[in-house]
Scaffold this motif. Structure first.
Motif, mmCIF file in Angstrom:
data_model
loop_
_atom_site.group_PDB
_atom_site.id
_atom_site.type_symbol
_atom_site.label_atom_id
_atom_site.label_comp_id
_atom_site.label_asym_id
_atom_site.label_seq_id
_atom_site.Cartn_x
_atom_site.Cartn_y
_atom_site.Cartn_z
ATOM 1 N N ALA A 127 0.531 -1.827 0.150
ATOM 2 C CA ALA A 127 -0.294 0.528 -0.151
ATOM 3 C C ALA A 127 1.434 1.203 -0.041
ATOM 4 N N HIS A 128 1.910 1.274 0.806
ATOM 5 C CA HIS A 128 2.729 2.421 0.813
ATOM 6 C C HIS A 128 3.789 2.416 -0.494
ATOM 7 N N ALA A 129 3.969 1.687 -0.997
ATOM 8 C CA ALA A 129 4.620 1.557 -2.516
ATOM 9 C C ALA A 129 3.308 2.540 -2.953
ATOM 10 N N HIS A 130 2.367 1.909 -3.534
ATOM 11 C CA HIS A 130 1.749 2.617 -4.418
ATOM 12 C C HIS A 130 0.897 3.764 -4.169
ATOM 13 N N VAL A 131 0.697 4.201 -2.787
ATOM 14 C CA VAL A 131 0.407 5.676 -2.327
ATOM 15 C C VAL A 131 1.352 6.333 -2.680
ATOM 16 N N GLU A 132 2.843 6.350 -1.879
ATOM 17 C CA GLU A 132 3.568 7.284 -2.304
ATOM 18 C C GLU A 132 4.767 7.064 -3.412
ATOM 19 N N GLN A 133 4.691 6.029 -4.293
ATOM 20 C CA GLN A 133 5.909 5.897 -5.626
ATOM 21 C C GLN A 133 6.667 5.178 -4.749
ATOM 22 N N HIS A 134 7.125 5.102 -3.378
ATOM 23 C CA HIS A 134 8.252 4.221 -2.864
ATOM 24 C C HIS A 134 8.448 3.059 -4.140
ATOM 25 N N LEU A 135 8.675 2.547 -4.279
ATOM 26 C CA LEU A 135 8.870 1.603 -5.059
ATOM 27 C C LEU A 135 9.726 0.240 -4.991
ATOM 28 N N ILE A 136 10.559 0.249 -4.156
ATOM 29 C CA ILE A 136 11.986 -0.243 -3.804
ATOM 30 C C ILE A 136 11.577 -1.044 -2.236
ATOM 31 N N ALA A 137 11.597 -1.589 -1.829
ATOM 32 C CA ALA A 137 11.531 -2.213 -0.690
ATOM 33 C C ALA A 137 12.900 -3.468 -0.518
ATOM 34 N N GLU A 138 13.359 -3.758 0.563
ATOM 35 C CA GLU A 138 14.167 -4.770 0.844
ATOM 36 C C GLU A 138 13.582 -5.466 2.665
ATOM 37 N N PRO A 139 14.361 -7.084 3.093
ATOM 38 C CA PRO A 139 13.658 -7.648 3.943
ATOM 39 C C PRO A 139 14.367 -7.091 4.821
ATOM 40 N N VAL A 140 14.354 -7.247 6.337
ATOM 41 C CA VAL A 140 15.065 -7.052 7.503
ATOM 42 C C VAL A 140 15.289 -8.353 8.197
ATOM 43 N N GLU A 141 15.074 -9.508 7.500
ATOM 44 C CA GLU A 141 14.925 -11.075 8.028
ATOM 45 C C GLU A 141 17.791 -10.738 7.915
ATOM 46 N N PRO A 142 17.440 -11.275 9.182
ATOM 47 C CA PRO A 142 19.186 -11.578 8.743
ATOM 48 C C PRO A 142 19.859 -12.308 7.311
#
Length: 87
Positions: free
Chosen positions: A58-73
């Motif tokens: 939802a954040h990616a599409h609303v804000e157009q911030h399209l790149i994310a990554e995992p936090v898992e070690p």
């Protein structure tokens, strides 16, 4: 044949996750989440698609911030929501 890098990688910034302890919206709502996906443009922490409310997407599409990554070690991949593929 070489593949072109994802053009959305230009949106990646040095960010600090806002809420490393959990999904921002889920914490506010008291909702459960699965794995976390920090936004690499602003530091918003959302939950992944297997979570009930899919706040990362939802954040990616609303804000157009399209790149994310995992936090898992040990996980070092990045995801592009626009291309639905690893970036």
């Amino acid at each position: 044949m070489a593949t072109e890098p994802d053009p959305h990688l230009s949106m990646v910034r040095q960010v600090t996750p806002h809420t490393p302890e959990g999904c921002e919206e889920c914490l506010r709502l008291g909702s459960p989440w699965g794995h976390l996906r920090p936004c690499l443009t602003c530091g918003h922490v959302g939950c992944r698609d297997s979570s009930p409310l899919k706040h990362g997407r939802a954040h990616a599409h609303v804000e157009q911030h399209l790149i994310a990554e995992p936090v898992e070690p040990g996980e070092t991949w990045r995801w592009c929501y626009a291309h639905e593929a690893m970036a």
